[in-house]
Design an enzyme around this catalytic site. Structure first.
Site, PDB file in Angstrom:
ATOM      1  N   ALA A 193       0.833  -1.206   0.000  1.00 28.69           N
ATOM      2  CA  ALA A 193       0.000   0.000   0.000  1.00 28.69           C
ATOM      3  C   ALA A 193       0.869   1.257   0.000  1.00 28.69           C
ATOM      4  O   ALA A 193       1.969   1.256   0.575  1.00 28.69           O
ATOM      5  CB  ALA A 193      -0.924  -0.006   1.222  1.00 28.69           C
ATOM      6  N   GLY A 195       0.168   1.370  -3.307  1.00 29.44           N
ATOM      7  CA  GLY A 195       0.065   0.601  -4.530  1.00 29.44           C
ATOM      8  C   GLY A 195       0.771   1.146  -5.749  1.00 29.44           C
ATOM      9  O   GLY A 195       0.667   0.556  -6.823  1.00 29.44           O
ATOM     10  N   CYS A 332      12.680   4.745   2.288  1.00 30.62           N
ATOM     11  CA  CYS A 332      12.810   6.173   1.993  1.00 30.62           C
ATOM     12  C   CYS A 332      13.442   6.871   3.196  1.00 30.62           C
ATOM     13  O   CYS A 332      13.015   7.937   3.628  1.00 30.62           O
ATOM     14  CB  CYS A 332      11.474   6.790   1.618  1.00 30.62           C
ATOM     15  SG  CYS A 332      10.146   6.375   2.728  1.00 30.62           S
TER      16      CYS A 332
END
Length: 687
Positions: A193, A195, A332
Site C-alpha cells: 500500500a 500501490g 525512503c
C-alpha cells in the site's frame, strides 16, 4: 479482552515511511495525534512557515557521513525545498504514445521562456520508454493550491482518473526497475500500500504486449498489506489497471504463510516467488521535502525501533524467494540502521546463499555509494557506539534496546560483506537529482538456505511419527495391541517390543528437549529459514473464488455469446452464486489460488472484473456485459464480438450519439467498420 488487545494494537501502529510505508512501531498517543495534526496542517500553512531545523538530525547524519562534507550544505538546502511533481505514464492504456508526444511539445514550447519555464516537463532519462516525467520548477503544494496552475492541475487530474498516468515520487520508481521483472514471473510485494510500486510492476510485466496486445502475462503480482483499510485502497488502485495477473491479500509481511502446491503426481511442494519486493516501513526521514513535519518530530528512536521489523520482513522475503530469483529491499530513509545494517545482517545470516546484485544500468541516474562502516547512537543521549561490545548492559535490555544486527558485521567474511554493501547498494541523496532521499539494494539467491533448528527438529519429529504410524499399522494387521501411551509393536517387523520402544524413544526427547539457539534470533516468519516440512492440517488458500465451469448454464450462455473457447472457463471465476460479477485471472493467479496453507489468510481482490450482470438488456443479448476496466484483458482471449472502426466513424458517432442501422451498414460497406459480419444474425437485432 480480545477487543482491548486489538484496540491497543491499532493505536500502536505508527507511521510508515515514504510512499509505500504502511505501518511502524508503536508511538505514544499524544505523539501520534501531533503528527496527524501536522499532516493536516501542512497544506494550510504558508510556504516557509515550517521551521526546517533539527539539530539532532543534522548532528546524527554528519556523524554518519552519508554524504561528503563539502556537499552537506547542498543536501540540507535541497531538503528544505519542496519536492517536484513527477508522473509515470501507463503504457497499458491507449493514448500513452500521444501523451508522451504532448509532454515533449510542452517542454519544447516552454523552453527559453522565463515566464513559462517552470511549466516545462522534463523527461527522466533513466526510466524506460520515456514514461517518466517531472516538473523541476513545480512542487506538489504549488500545483494543488496556486490558481495559476489550475489548468495543469486539471490536465493531470483527468489523466490520472482515467488511469493513463500515476503521480509518484521520482525515487519511488526505482525498486521495480531494480527487480528486472519479466511477464512469466511470479512476484510478491510484501508491503504494497498504497500501490504505486505494485501498479508499476504490473505495467512493466505488460511492456512487451503494450503495443501489439498479445496474450496477457502468464505470471502474477501478489500485493500484500497488513492494514485492512489500506488493503482495500490498494485493491482499488490495482483494479484501475485492468490486469488479470494482480491480486491483493491482507497479511503481516513478517509472518507471510508458507504456501503449498500439489503437482500432477499428487506431491506437495513449497511455493516460491521469482521476484520479491520489500519496500519496508521506515522512519521516512528522506521524505522531508514533501512531509516537512518530520523536521519537528524526528528522533533517533524512530529508526532504532523499526530495525527489528525491517530485518524480519527482509528475512521472510528471502525465504519466499526461489533460487536464482531476485529480491529488492528499499526504504525512503537515509539512516544506516534501517539501510546498510539490515542488508549486512541478512548477508551475514545466510552466508554465501545470497549475494548483492549490481545495480542496473540506468542512463542519467545519479546515486551515491553506501557506507561500509557506521555508528549507533545512544537512544537516550548523544554517545555513539562503534561495536556491540561497547554497548552498556542497560541499553541491551531496555525498551528501545540496541541489537547486534544494528552494527557493522564482524568476524569471518565481514570484510567481504562490507565491501559488497558499499559497492552494490545505492543511496539517492536529494541534491543529486532534485529528488527525495531513498535507499535501494538488490539480492540474488544462489542456493537454498540451511534448515533452521526449528525446521530440523520438526523434520526429525515427523519422521519418527511416520515410523510409529507404520509400526502401529503393521501391529494392527498382525492382530497386536498397544497401550495408549506406548508405540505399537509390529510382530512381522523383525524385532521385539523392547527394540521398537528403543527406536521410538527419541520422539519424547525431541519434543520435550530445549530448542537450539543459533546466535541472535530474528523472526523471519513462520519458518525463519530453511526448507520447512509440510505441516498437517492444510487448507485451501481461498474458497470464495470458484471457476465459472462450476456454473454450466451460465458458462454456456457467456461462451456462446462472446465466442470464448473452453480453456477460458478456468480463467473466469466468480465469488459466489449470488455475485453479480465475473473476474478474469491469469494462469499465474490460477496456480496461486489452488495453493494450500495452514495459517488463516484474507483475500481482498483477485484478477480484474471482466463481466457484470446488467440490470436490463436486449431480449437477444447476453445479460452479462463487459466492464470498462476488463475489456482490454478480455479481448486478448479471442473475443468474437468485436468491431474495428475508423477514426472518422468514431468521431461521427461521438458527435451524433446515435446512428441508424442503415448508416452503420453503409459505413461497413465503405470499410469504416470491420467485423460486422462476425455478429451474424444478431447484428440487426442489436444494432
Amino acid at each position: 479482552m480480545g477487543k482491548g488487545w486489538a484496540a491497543k494494537r491499532k493505536r500502536g501502529r505508527g507511521r510508515g515511511g515514504g510512499d509505500e510505508g504502511a505501518y511502524g512501531e508503536g508511538k505514544a498517543k499524544v505523539r501520534k495525534t501531533e503528527e496527524e495534526r501536522a499532516r493536516n496542517d501542512i497544506w494550510r500553512e504558508a510556504p516557509g512557515s515550517w521551521e526546517m531545523v533539527n539539530d539532532a538530525y543534522e548532528a546524527y547524519y554528519q556523524r554518519q557521513g552519508v554524504c561528503p562534507t563539502e556537499d552537506w550544505s547542498k543536501l540540507l538546502q535541497a531538503l528544505r525545498t519542496g519536492l517536484p511533481v513527477a508522473i509515470r505514464i501507463n503504457r497499458m492504456r491507449f493514448g500513452s504514445r500521444s501523451l508522451r508526444e504532448r509532454l515533449q511539445e510542452m517542454s519544447d514550447a516552454c523552453a527559453g521562456d522565463a515566464g513559462r519555464e517552470h511549466f516545462a516537463p522534463v523527461r527522466l532519462t533513466w526510466y524506460p520508454h520515456n514514461l517518466g516525467w517531472h516538473w523541476p520548477g513545480l512542487e506538489r503544494r504549488t500545483v494543488k493550491k496556486d490558481p495559476r496552475n489550475s489548468q495543469l492541475k486539471e490536465y493531470l487530474t483527468n489523466r490520472e482518473r482515467s488511469g493513463l498516468i500515476s503521480r509518484q515520487e521520482t525515487v519511488s520508481m526505482l525498486p521495480p526497475l531494480f527487480l528486472d521483472v519479466q511477464p512469466h514471473h511470479d512476484v510478491v510485494d510484501l508491503c504494497a500500500a498504497p500501490g504505486s510500486k505494485t501498479a508499476q510492476i504490473v505495467e512493466i510485466m505488460n511492456f512487451p504486449r503494450s503495443d501489439t496486445l498479445p496474450a496477457p502475462p502468464s505470471g502474477l503480482v501478489l500485493a500484500n498489506e497488513l492494514q485492512w483499510k489500506r488493503a482495500n485502497m490498494l485493491a482499488h488502485q490495482v483494479q484501475r489497471l485492468g490486469s488479470p495477473c494482480a491480486a491483493v491479500v491482507n497479511m503481516d509481511a513478517q509472518f507471510f504463510p508458507d504456501l503449498w502446491q500439489k503437482d500432477a503426481s499428487g506431491e506437495f511442494s513449497l511455493v516460491k516467488f521469482d521476484r520479491v519486493l520489500c519496500d519496508v516501513p521506515c522512519s521516512g526521514d528522506g521524505t522531508m521535502r514533501k512531509t516537512p513535519y518530520i523536521w519537528r518530530s524526528w528522533t533517533i528512536r524512530d529508526g532504532l525501533a523499526l530495525h527489528f521489523r525491517q530485518l524480519g520482513i527482509l528475512l521472510r522475503g528471502l525465504d519466499l524467494l526461489k533460487v536464482g530469483g531476485r529480491l529488492v529491499y528499499s526504504t525512503c530513509s537515509l539512516n544506516p540502521v534501517e539501510d546498510e545494517a539490515v542488508v549486512a545482517a541478512a548477508l551475514h545470516r545466510h552466508g554465501s546463499a545470497v549475494v548483492l546484485a549490481a545495480p542496473p544500468d540506468l542512463p542519467g541516474l545519479k546515486a551515491a555509494e553506501c557506507l561500509d562502516t557506521w555508528v549507533i547512537q545512544n537512544p537516550g543521549g548523544t554517545e555513539f557506539f562503534t561495536s556491540y561490545s561497547d554497548v552498556p548492559q542497560e541499553l541491551k535490555q531496555c525498551k528501545c534496546k540496541l541489537l547486534p544486527t544494528m552494527f557493522p558485521p564482524t568476524g569471518e567474511g565481514s570484510a567481504e560483506i562490507r565491501a559488497s554493501v558499499r559497492k552494490n547498494c545505492r543511496r539517492l541523496l536529494p541534491h543529486l537529482m532534485d529528488t527525495g532521499g531513498f535507499f535501494v539494494a538488490a539480492f540474488e539467491k544462489v542456493a537454498e538456505f540451511k534448515p533452521s533448528a526449528k525446521a530440523r527438529r520438526e523434520d526429525r519429529n515427523q519422521q519418527i511419527r511416520k515410523q510409529q504410524q507404520g509400526i502401529a499399522e503393521a501391529s494392527a494387521s498382525a492382530g497386536g495391541t498397544a497401550s495408549p501411551g506406548e508405540p505399537a509393536v509390529a510382530a512381522a517387523g523383525g524385532g521385539n517390543g523392547a527394540e521398537a520402544r528403543e527406536r521410538a524413544a527419541p520422539a519424547t526427547e525431541l519434543q520435550t528437549g530445549p530448542p537450539e539457539v543459533e546466535g541472535t534470533s530474528v523472526s523471519g516468519g513462520a519458518q525463519a529459514c530453511g526448507a520447512p516440512t509440510m505441516p498437517s492440517g492444510l487448507r485451501r488458500l481461498q474458497k470464495e473464488y470458484v471457476p465459472l465451469k462450476n456454473y454450466p448454464a451460465m458458462w454456456e450462455e457467456i461462451r456462446d455469446y462472446y465466442g470464448f473457447d473452453e480453456a477460458s472457463a478456468q480463467c473466469l471465476v466468480r465469488r459466489s452464486e449470488n455475485d453479480q460479477r465475473v473476474f478474469l485471472i491469469s494462469r499465474g493467479l490460477e496456480r496461486f489460488m489452488s495453493a494450500e496453507t495452514k495459517l488463516p489468510t484474507r483475500m481482498v481482490l483477485c484478477g480484474v472484473v471482466a463481466l457484470e450482470r446488467a440490470s436490463s438488456c436486449h431480449v437477444r443479448a447476453c445479460p452479462w456485459r463487459l466492464t470498462q476496466q476488463g475489456i482490454a484483458a478480455v479481448s486478448a482471449l479471442g473475443l468474437r464480438r468485436r468491431l474495428s472502426a475508423s477514426k472518422d466513424f468514431l468521431i461521427s458517432l461521438l458527435r451524433e450519439k446515435e446512428m441508424s442501422l442503415e448508416d452503420v451498414r453503409a459505413a461497413a460497406s465503405r470499410g469504416d467498420i470491420r467485423g460486422l459480419e462476425q455478429l451474424g444474425g444478431d447484428a440487426g437485432g442489436e444494432l
